[in-house]
Design an enzyme around this catalytic site. Structure first.
Site, mmCIF file in Angstrom:
data_model
loop_
_atom_site.group_PDB
_atom_site.id
_atom_site.type_symbol
_atom_site.label_atom_id
_atom_site.label_comp_id
_atom_site.label_asym_id
_atom_site.label_seq_id
_atom_site.Cartn_x
_atom_site.Cartn_y
_atom_site.Cartn_z
ATOM 1 N N GLU A 270 41.321 -67.569 50.721
ATOM 2 C CA GLU A 270 40.135 -67.845 49.914
ATOM 3 C C GLU A 270 39.743 -69.318 49.996
ATOM 4 O OE1 GLU A 270 38.930 -67.505 45.166
ATOM 5 O OE2 GLU A 270 41.012 -67.757 45.794
ATOM 6 N N LYS A 319 32.723 -62.465 46.201
ATOM 7 C CA LYS A 319 33.612 -62.306 45.055
ATOM 8 C C LYS A 319 32.811 -61.815 43.861
ATOM 9 C CE LYS A 319 37.444 -64.764 42.805
ATOM 10 N NZ LYS A 319 38.164 -66.055 42.748
ATOM 11 N N CYS A 367 41.343 -63.135 45.548
ATOM 12 C CA CYS A 367 42.176 -63.772 44.530
ATOM 13 C C CYS A 367 42.333 -62.910 43.283
ATOM 14 C CB CYS A 367 41.616 -65.154 44.193
ATOM 15 S SG CYS A 367 42.804 -66.212 43.323
#
Length: 489
Positions: A270, A319, A367
């Site tokens: 990430e 995300k 994440c």
């Protein structure tokens, strides 16, 4: 409720806090289910205040890695305010958990916790709430993840019931142990029979979970070869010019190595590439890298796909589940503060976790999204052949990496897919569809690793049915309560 007076608890609040301490220690990275069942006994036997206090302590213990945010001077927070702010964030997490569990315990208390029907309703409600919270921004660990890594046979039940169902099972095991202890304390004759029934339920649950894991269809004979690049660049330094140049040099070397060894793709964690940054060179190898992009003026953290012989991304997954106060701040437009992150002020993307590729679609978790099993299970149902978790867990300690690893194992079991995690400082690893870690890179060190991932088709029962088994459990409990009430004179 009168039965609670027979229990040898003189200070319910102290007992609740001690139970919360045990629960916090039972959660990943340990994953000790028996310790958790013992910790859940007071949850059923005590009142809302003590139960809420225990839940708060459990979260404070399991989420103590939040204190590693300090110091926050690198994001513009003055030094004297850094530690108080981190303590406030940590305490707020515990307070929120305490309020939620106290509310749940108050409801269970009104229904009568000694009834099996109430236990079924309460367990189902808890599991459903955990799943709902995991789809939002304010959840990391819960009872659904408590079986890993220490109790993989029990975690095998997630093939059918997912993390929410596992949370319900853990609660029911705790309830059963509470009923055994209450009966034994009262000197009732049938307590030995209750103990045998409880033991039989525990053995049956583990046996069923193990059989579900073993019954998973075999993977494809042909595997996908991937090269993981773990940069181990401190987040506080990642956007410095020198660190960016070293990362690009490592990436160019990884691309060359992958090309020479016939690897299908290079994976980066990430946030590896800065906004608008392309690859350092063209090679006949696909690159999947965390990075940033603009979408109609909005900044997004993304998993970027670079096709072979291309230096600009041709596809991405944005995300969706942003870290509150870290990447997203309520009313950010009215505040002169973008968050506790070097990349604060992001906007969420589409909830879909599916990334289409010529070599086969994959499911993506960036994440914090690893906590949401619903999204990855949906991606596997929609055609993802393996899962990719891209993360940056610096500056947090090894504790958070171990919890991330446990969640990765649970996601692999739920979806019936192999999962690859690539992270800045770790965990960079490969997990089979049965939740077994096949290989991992050393944490905290810059390294690369060649791994193999097996592609899989089809969908697990959980991917197909979602939370319907939990709903059925709750409805069954409600019907049972109704029948019992009608049977009473």
């Amino acid at each position: 409720m009168a039965e609670n007076r027979h229990l040898p608890w003189q200070s319910p609040l102290v007992v609740g806090c001690l139970a919360g301490l045990l629960a916090g220690l039972a959660l990943p990275p340990q994953g000790w289910s028996p310790l958790l069942w013992l910790a859940l006994v007071p949850l059923w036997g005590l009142g809302p205040l003590a139960a809420g206090a225990g839940a708060g302590v459990a979260v404070l213990v399991s989420h103590r890695w939040l204190l590693w945010l300090h110091p926050l001077d690198w994001v513009g927070v003055p030094g004297p305010l850094s530690l108080p702010l981190c303590l406030a964030l940590w305490g707020a997490c515990g307070l929120l958990a305490g309020v939620l569990v106290a509310s749940w315990r108050a409801l269970v208390g009104r229904l009568g916790p000694e009834r099996l029907a109430t236990a079924l309703v309460g367990a189902a409600l808890w599991g459903l709430v955990e799943v709902a919270l995991a789809r939002g921004p304010l959840f990391w660990l819960g009872l659904g993840s408590a079986a890993l890594p220490g109790d993989r046979p029990l975690a095998g039940l997630a093939v059918v019931i997912g993390a929410g169902g596992l949370a319900a099972v853990q609660l029911l095991f705790g309830w059963g142990l509470w009923r055994v202890l209450v009966a034994a304390r009262a000197g009732r004759g049938p307590w030995r029979r209750l103990a045998l029934l409880w033991c039989a339920a525990v053995v049956a649950g583990h046996g069923l979970g193990w059989s579900l894991l073993a019954a998973q269809p075999p993977s494809r004979a042909q595997s996908t070869s991937l090269l993981l690049l773990q940069p181990a660049i401190p987040t506080r330094q990642k956007f410095e010019f020198g660190q960016q140049q070293r990362l690009l040099q490592r990436l160019a070397a990884a691309q060359q190595e992958a090309s020479e060894r016939g690897v299908q793709a290079v994976l980066l964690p990430e946030g590896s590439l800065a906004l608008g940054q392309g690859l350092p060179r063209k090679t006949p190898v696909e690159v999947l890298s965390g990075g940033f992009r603009l979408n109609e003026g909005e900044h997004r953290s993304s998993l970027l796909r670079f096709a072979p012989d291309q230096i600009e991304p041709v596809g991405w997954v944005d995300k969706h589940r942003l870290v509150p106060l870290g990447e997203w701040v309520p009313l950010a437009g009215l505040l002169q503060w973008s968050g506790l992150s070097a990349v604060g002020g992001l906007t969420p993307g589409s909830p879909s976790r599916l990334l289409a590729r010529p070599l086969g679609a994959i499911g993506v978790a960036i994440c914090y999204e690893i906590a949401d099993g619903h999204g990855l299970a949906a991606a596997s149902r929609d055609g993802a052949q393996w899962l990719l978790a891209s993360a940056n867990l610096d500056p947090y300690p090894l504790l958070l990496q171990q919890q991330f690893s446990a969640l990765a194992q649970l996601r692999a079991i739920e979806s019936g897919r192999w999962l690859v995690s690539v992270a800045n400082t770790g965990p960079s690893l490969v997990v089979s569809h049965q939740g077994v870690v096949q290989r991992s890179l050393p944490p905290g060190r810059a390294s690369t690793g060649l791994v193999a991932v097996h592609q899989r088709d089809g969908a697990t029962a959980y991917a197909r049915w979602g939370e319907w088994p939990l709903v059925a459990l709750g409805v069954g409990g409600l019907l049972g309560r109704r029948r019992c009430n009608q049977a009473q004179p």
